[in-house]
Scaffold this motif. Sequence first.
Motif, short mmCIF file in Angstrom:
data_model
loop_
_atom_site.label_atom_id
_atom_site.label_comp_id
_atom_site.label_asym_id
_atom_site.label_seq_id
_atom_site.Cartn_x
_atom_site.Cartn_y
_atom_site.Cartn_z
N SER A 104 0.72 -0.98 -0.04
CA SER A 104 -0.19 0.01 0.07
C SER A 104 1.06 1.29 0.09
O SER A 104 0.50 2.03 -0.62
CB SER A 104 -0.87 0.10 1.30
N GLN A 105 1.92 1.20 0.64
CA GLN A 105 2.93 2.54 0.63
C GLN A 105 3.73 2.57 -0.65
O GLN A 105 4.21 3.63 -1.00
CB GLN A 105 3.96 2.12 1.70
N ARG A 106 3.75 1.58 -1.50
CA ARG A 106 4.38 1.51 -2.92
C ARG A 106 3.64 1.63 -4.14
O ARG A 106 4.13 1.87 -5.19
CB ARG A 106 5.45 0.53 -2.84
N LEU A 107 2.51 1.19 -4.11
CA LEU A 107 1.48 0.90 -5.11
C LEU A 107 1.17 2.49 -5.55
O LEU A 107 0.69 3.10 -4.76
CB LEU A 107 0.43 0.15 -5.24
N THR A 108 1.30 2.78 -6.75
CA THR A 108 0.88 4.22 -7.40
C THR A 108 -0.29 4.29 -8.20
O THR A 108 -0.92 5.44 -8.33
CB THR A 108 2.05 5.03 -7.84
N ASP A 109 -0.41 3.20 -9.02
CA ASP A 109 -1.51 3.20 -10.21
C ASP A 109 -2.47 2.44 -9.95
O ASP A 109 -3.37 2.20 -11.13
CB ASP A 109 -0.69 3.04 -11.52
N VAL A 110 -2.95 1.90 -8.85
CA VAL A 110 -3.96 1.07 -8.58
C VAL A 110 -4.50 1.74 -7.31
O VAL A 110 -4.05 2.33 -6.66
CB VAL A 110 -3.74 -0.49 -8.38
N ILE A 111 -6.04 1.46 -6.85
CA ILE A 111 -6.47 1.91 -5.93
C ILE A 111 -6.33 0.71 -4.67
O ILE A 111 -6.81 -0.33 -4.85
CB ILE A 111 -8.04 2.34 -6.03
N THR A 112 -5.43 0.88 -3.84
CA THR A 112 -5.18 0.07 -2.69
C THR A 112 -6.38 -0.28 -1.71
O THR A 112 -7.17 0.83 -1.62
CB THR A 112 -4.02 0.53 -2.05
N PRO A 113 -6.44 -1.16 -0.94
CA PRO A 113 -7.57 -1.55 -0.12
C PRO A 113 -7.64 -0.39 1.16
O PRO A 113 -6.73 0.14 1.33
CB PRO A 113 -7.09 -2.65 0.72
N ARG A 114 -9.00 -0.14 1.28
CA ARG A 114 -9.12 0.43 2.25
C ARG A 114 -9.74 0.15 3.61
O ARG A 114 -10.43 -0.87 3.39
CB ARG A 114 -10.22 1.75 1.78
N VAL A 115 -9.36 0.50 4.80
CA VAL A 115 -9.97 -0.36 5.86
C VAL A 115 -10.80 0.56 6.61
O VAL A 115 -10.36 1.80 6.89
CB VAL A 115 -8.90 -0.64 6.82
N ARG A 116 -12.10 0.26 7.21
CA ARG A 116 -12.92 1.11 7.82
C ARG A 116 -12.30 1.43 9.13
O ARG A 116 -11.78 0.64 9.83
CB ARG A 116 -14.15 0.47 8.11
N PRO A 117 -12.38 2.59 9.72
CA PRO A 117 -11.74 2.93 10.75
C PRO A 117 -12.25 2.09 11.94
O PRO A 117 -13.54 2.00 12.19
CB PRO A 117 -12.12 4.53 11.26
N GLY A 118 -11.46 1.74 12.84
CA GLY A 118 -11.75 0.75 13.90
C GLY A 118 -12.22 -0.76 13.34
O GLY A 118 -12.30 -1.43 14.29
N ALA A 119 -11.91 -1.19 12.28
CA ALA A 119 -12.21 -2.30 11.71
C ALA A 119 -10.86 -3.32 11.78
O ALA A 119 -9.82 -2.70 11.56
CB ALA A 119 -12.87 -2.44 10.37
N ALA A 120 -11.21 -4.55 11.62
CA ALA A 120 -10.04 -5.40 11.46
C ALA A 120 -9.95 -5.74 10.32
O ALA A 120 -11.04 -6.42 9.46
CB ALA A 120 -10.09 -6.46 12.55
#
Length: 233
Positions: free
Chosen positions: A124-140
């Motif tokens: 997630s820190q290095r991928l630039t041209d795809v939309i990386t996974p999002r984690v809901r605040p407080g979710a595991a």
Amino acid sequence: MGPGQPAQTLQRALTTAGVRAGDGVVVPSYGTCEVVEAVRQTGAMPVFVDIDADSYCVDPAAVQAAVTHRTAAIVAVHQFGHRADMARLGQLAERRGLLLVAHEGEQSTSVETAMRRANAAYLSQRLTDVITPRVRPGAAHTFLQYVVRVPGNGRPDRDAFARTLRARGVRCRIPVQTPVHRMPPFRRDIWLPETERAADECLALPVEAGLTRRELHRVASVCNGLGGLLQPA
């Protein structure tokens, strides 16, 4: 746990709780058909609802809109390792007197989960041209799969991106080829926009615990190198 056991466990849970033929059971269409098949084995009617665009789990607002006097239960699938919003779903189930069942994915050790999370963070820190996974605040999120979205024109661009990755030695897979509500045995004449969009755009990249940092670097490098090939319309 064998591949059929989670579905059998779900079927038993529904039956034991008193779900009967003709009852409605709210389920996601984005995922495997085993959850829907388990519902059908009880004699109940699967009621497909849309997903949340970030977590790929059932959208609580969509669930609330789908509940009727015939609804008996809600099945919340923790998708790709991201936990469904059990707090909101639980409040809804309590208000309407419904059974809420969580369907777990494959089980793993805490060490494997920690390594997958570290690998996911690296990508997630290095991928630039795809939309990386999002984690809901407080979710595991245990990252059983690392699912990105390929920007562009939906399925054609996503499929072209996947073919090019494989040709360059990067393993990837389309996590959900066809939403369950569009499969012949379960077909419904409904439109679930976020489900359709996810089926057209999503791609799972390697994230398993055994990957080396060099392998992860190559995944990111190859993906980023394709940014000029596929541009949004």
